[in-house]
Design a protein around this motif. Sequence first.
Motif, PDB file in Angstrom:
ATOM      1  N   GLN A  10       0.886  -1.151  -0.049  1.00 43.07           N
ATOM      2  CA  GLN A  10       0.175   0.047  -0.075  1.00 43.07           C
ATOM      3  C   GLN A  10       0.979   1.309   0.137  1.00 43.07           C
ATOM      4  OE1 GLN A  10      -0.717  -1.419   3.649  1.00 43.07           O
ATOM      5  NE2 GLN A  10       1.368  -1.350   3.568  1.00 43.07           N
ATOM      6  N   PHE A  11       0.333   2.448  -0.185  1.00 41.41           N
ATOM      7  CA  PHE A  11       0.938   3.777   0.006  1.00 41.41           C
ATOM      8  C   PHE A  11       0.055   4.153   1.253  1.00 41.41           C
ATOM      9  CE2 PHE A  11       0.818   3.289  -4.668  1.00 41.41           C
ATOM     10  CZ  PHE A  11       2.137   3.497  -4.994  1.00 41.41           C
ATOM     11  N   PRO A  12       1.309   4.894   2.251  1.00 40.33           N
ATOM     12  CA  PRO A  12       0.867   5.149   3.370  1.00 40.33           C
ATOM     13  C   PRO A  12      -0.069   6.353   3.337  1.00 40.33           C
ATOM     14  CG  PRO A  12       3.286   6.068   2.913  1.00 40.33           C
ATOM     15  CD  PRO A  12       2.665   5.104   1.669  1.00 40.33           C
ATOM     16  N   GLY A  13      -0.361   7.172   2.441  1.00 40.79           N
ATOM     17  CA  GLY A  13      -1.113   8.654   2.593  1.00 40.79           C
ATOM     18  C   GLY A  13      -1.888   8.720   1.444  1.00 40.79           C
ATOM     19  N   LEU A  71      23.940 -14.316  -2.646  1.00 41.25           N
ATOM     20  CA  LEU A  71      24.104 -14.464  -1.220  1.00 41.25           C
ATOM     21  C   LEU A  71      22.985 -15.205  -0.636  1.00 41.25           C
ATOM     22  CD1 LEU A  71      24.799 -10.755  -0.218  1.00 41.25           C
ATOM     23  CD2 LEU A  71      26.626 -12.736  -0.121  1.00 41.25           C
ATOM     24  N   PRO A  72      23.229 -15.885   0.506  1.00 42.32           N
ATOM     25  CA  PRO A  72      22.077 -16.721   1.042  1.00 42.32           C
ATOM     26  C   PRO A  72      21.174 -15.824   1.678  1.00 42.32           C
ATOM     27  CG  PRO A  72      24.028 -17.067   2.483  1.00 42.32           C
ATOM     28  CD  PRO A  72      24.360 -15.986   1.375  1.00 42.32           C
ATOM     29  N   PHE A  73      20.005 -15.995   1.903  1.00 45.50           N
ATOM     30  CA  PHE A  73      19.061 -15.246   2.513  1.00 45.50           C
ATOM     31  C   PHE A  73      18.252 -16.200   3.599  1.00 45.50           C
ATOM     32  CE2 PHE A  73      15.996 -12.435   4.110  1.00 45.50           C
ATOM     33  CZ  PHE A  73      16.417 -11.008   3.801  1.00 45.50           C
ATOM     34  N   PRO A  74      18.856 -16.073   5.019  1.00 46.93           N
ATOM     35  CA  PRO A  74      18.550 -17.166   5.726  1.00 46.93           C
ATOM     36  C   PRO A  74      17.072 -16.599   6.326  1.00 46.93           C
ATOM     37  CG  PRO A  74      19.825 -15.595   6.744  1.00 46.93           C
ATOM     38  CD  PRO A  74      19.806 -15.244   5.369  1.00 46.93           C
ATOM     39  N   ASN A  75      16.333 -17.511   7.260  1.00 41.07           N
ATOM     40  CA  ASN A  75      15.213 -17.399   7.747  1.00 41.07           C
ATOM     41  C   ASN A  75      15.215 -16.445   9.086  1.00 41.07           C
ATOM     42  OD1 ASN A  75      12.459 -17.627   7.034  1.00 41.07           O
ATOM     43  ND2 ASN A  75      12.771 -19.990   6.755  1.00 41.07           N
ATOM     44  N   LEU A  76      14.728 -15.307   9.086  1.00 38.26           N
ATOM     45  CA  LEU A  76      14.795 -14.586  10.259  1.00 38.26           C
ATOM     46  C   LEU A  76      13.475 -14.983  11.150  1.00 38.26           C
ATOM     47  CD1 LEU A  76      15.690 -10.993   8.605  1.00 38.26           C
ATOM     48  CD2 LEU A  76      17.271 -12.623   9.810  1.00 38.26           C
ATOM     49  N   ALA A  77      13.565 -14.586  12.324  1.00 36.53           N
ATOM     50  CA  ALA A  77      12.336 -14.756  13.238  1.00 36.53           C
ATOM     51  C   ALA A  77      11.156 -13.582  12.644  1.00 36.53           C
ATOM     52  CB  ALA A  77      12.654 -14.783  14.749  1.00 36.53           C
ATOM     53  N   THR A  78      10.133 -13.927  13.164  1.00 34.87           N
ATOM     54  CA  THR A  78       9.035 -13.121  12.796  1.00 34.87           C
ATOM     55  C   THR A  78       8.539 -12.388  14.053  1.00 34.87           C
ATOM     56  OG1 THR A  78       8.358 -13.885  10.699  1.00 34.87           O
ATOM     57  CG2 THR A  78       6.697 -12.681  11.606  1.00 34.87           C
ATOM     58  N   VAL A  79       8.090 -11.233  14.145  1.00 40.92           N
ATOM     59  CA  VAL A  79       7.529 -10.536  15.234  1.00 40.92           C
ATOM     60  C   VAL A  79       6.159 -11.168  15.292  1.00 40.92           C
ATOM     61  CG1 VAL A  79       6.695  -8.219  16.168  1.00 40.92           C
ATOM     62  CG2 VAL A  79       8.833  -8.395  15.207  1.00 40.92           C
ATOM     63  N   ALA A  80       5.941 -11.525  16.555  1.00 41.40           N
ATOM     64  CA  ALA A  80       4.487 -12.046  16.673  1.00 41.40           C
ATOM     65  C   ALA A  80       3.249 -11.151  16.610  1.00 41.40           C
ATOM     66  CB  ALA A  80       4.264 -12.675  18.215  1.00 41.40           C
ATOM     67  N   GLY A  81       2.163 -11.640  16.229  1.00 41.66           N
ATOM     68  CA  GLY A  81       0.986 -10.500  16.399  1.00 41.66           C
ATOM     69  C   GLY A  81       0.335 -10.143  14.947  1.00 41.66           C
ATOM     70  N   PRO A  82      -0.541  -9.259  14.931  1.00 42.43           N
ATOM     71  CA  PRO A  82      -1.004  -8.826  13.440  1.00 42.43           C
ATOM     72  C   PRO A  82      -0.017  -7.833  12.758  1.00 42.43           C
ATOM     73  CG  PRO A  82      -2.308  -7.670  15.354  1.00 42.43           C
ATOM     74  CD  PRO A  82      -1.111  -8.628  15.993  1.00 42.43           C
ATOM     75  N   ALA A  83      -0.184  -7.695  11.646  1.00 43.72           N
ATOM     76  CA  ALA A  83       0.632  -6.818  10.805  1.00 43.72           C
ATOM     77  C   ALA A  83       0.562  -5.391  11.443  1.00 43.72           C
ATOM     78  CB  ALA A  83       0.273  -6.556   9.300  1.00 43.72           C
ATOM     79  N   PRO A  84       1.752  -4.532  11.587  1.00 43.10           N
ATOM     80  CA  PRO A  84       1.766  -3.480  12.567  1.00 43.10           C
ATOM     81  C   PRO A  84       1.285  -2.343  11.347  1.00 43.10           C
ATOM     82  CG  PRO A  84       4.022  -3.933  11.857  1.00 43.10           C
ATOM     83  CD  PRO A  84       3.111  -5.179  11.295  1.00 43.10           C
ATOM     84  N   THR A  85       0.940  -1.005  12.216  1.00 43.77           N
ATOM     85  CA  THR A  85       0.945  -0.014  11.449  1.00 43.77           C
ATOM     86  C   THR A  85       1.696   1.050  12.121  1.00 43.77           C
ATOM     87  OG1 THR A  85      -1.556   0.070  10.985  1.00 43.77           O
ATOM     88  CG2 THR A  85      -0.558   2.276  11.283  1.00 43.77           C
ATOM     89  N   ILE A  86       2.813   1.684  11.051  1.00 42.18           N
ATOM     90  CA  ILE A  86       3.817   2.256  12.131  1.00 42.18           C
ATOM     91  C   ILE A  86       3.453   3.705  12.147  1.00 42.18           C
ATOM     92  CG2 ILE A  86       6.500   2.880  11.450  1.00 42.18           C
ATOM     93  CD1 ILE A  86       5.790  -0.141  11.515  1.00 42.18           C
ATOM     94  N   PRO A  87       3.757   3.951  13.274  1.00 45.36           N
ATOM     95  CA  PRO A  87       3.303   5.582  13.711  1.00 45.36           C
ATOM     96  C   PRO A  87       4.409   6.637  13.109  1.00 45.36           C
ATOM     97  CG  PRO A  87       4.177   4.561  15.535  1.00 45.36           C
ATOM     98  CD  PRO A  87       4.257   3.619  14.398  1.00 45.36           C
TER      99      PRO A  87
END
Length: 343
Positions: free
Chosen positions: A213-216, A325-341
Amino acid sequence: ALTKRVTCASGHVTTNRACCALFPIVDMLQEGLFDGNECGEEAHSALRLSFHDAIGFSVHGGKGGGADGSILAFNKTENAFHANGGIDDITDGQFPFFLKSGLSAGDFVHLAAAVGTSNCPGAPRLEFMFGRPPPKAPAPDLTVPEPTDSVTKILERFADAGFSPQEAIALLSSHTIAAADVVDVTIPGTPFDSTAGTFDTQVFLEVLLKGKQFPGNGSQPGEVLSPLAGEMRLQSDFRLSQDPRTACFWQAMSIRLRYSYYTDNQQRMVTEFKAAMAKLQVLGQNRAKLIDCSDVVPVPKPFNSNIKFPATFSRKDVQVACPILPFPNLATVAGPAPTIPPV
Ligand code: HEM
Ligand SMILES: [Ca+2]
């Protein structure tokens, strides 16, 4: 070799007596300009200002004086350039402190950038070289890259100022503590990553994620779909992350490289950023005539955590553009997709 140590009247310790004059100025900036050691908008803008000042330079001559503070001293002229949109906020904010400091405009702009950046956890302690003469003239227009520029145009401009593609990407680490006010004027303070108060590698990861999406107010020039609500992705950052000339430099900043010289990507980023900034902040100056006053710059707080995918994102959302370059699996933050303030 033994490093010389001098104790200033204020009690501060430094390597050169001339640097003693800077400690009270650092305190004034921290209290007055940066709202008490904050990694906030003024700190971010002070870093952006140092770039827009210094990049007005060409190794072939015929452009501006580089890191000379012309953007502050001749702000009426340089603020009118399209690429300097929004810069008047920080030149207006800095001007009274500049006058009080007694420093040359170049020393002031580049000291403020080093001090402001030091307020952001994870940042390197940037160098500060002291003794720039006053600027002679404003930089000409069209030296500052625009987010609408092609990768070719951006890399040519950096090369003209003396920077390799790898150094250009290193300098863009700055967008980890950044937000846009004028790309979309309906949403001032829209950050480029989910952690605009931390000098982490999150921006290098988030720029690679699939756009949603576009933020604005819809699509603006210089903006492409961003992965997170409330976040802005610059077209230039995205294109640089995908272009074969720069994609591997970009991706190397975002992931842990198991066999690299660096123990992790954070260390790699800050080492490369510090080196490229050291070059940027003396562009057009005779470094040998300047005094190394780096020890007046506060020591930033460390950032040692592993970065994570924002909630709901994973490896399958990464637009990998560097096949080697390898792209390893990073952990994912728990919960619903955030809205960045906004910041
Ligand atoms: C390809 C080169 C670059 C382009 C096209 C670019 C473009 C932009 C744009 C469009 C903004 C938002 C301005 C606004 O709407 O308020 C921005 C913000 C910023 N840029 Fe860059 N930039 C580039 C390189 C750099 C470099 C090399 C640095 C520093 C070394 C830098 C530091 C920043 C910072 C710190 C901000 C945030 C300012 C704030 O939050 O107030 N940028 N950049
Ligand atoms: Ca960040």
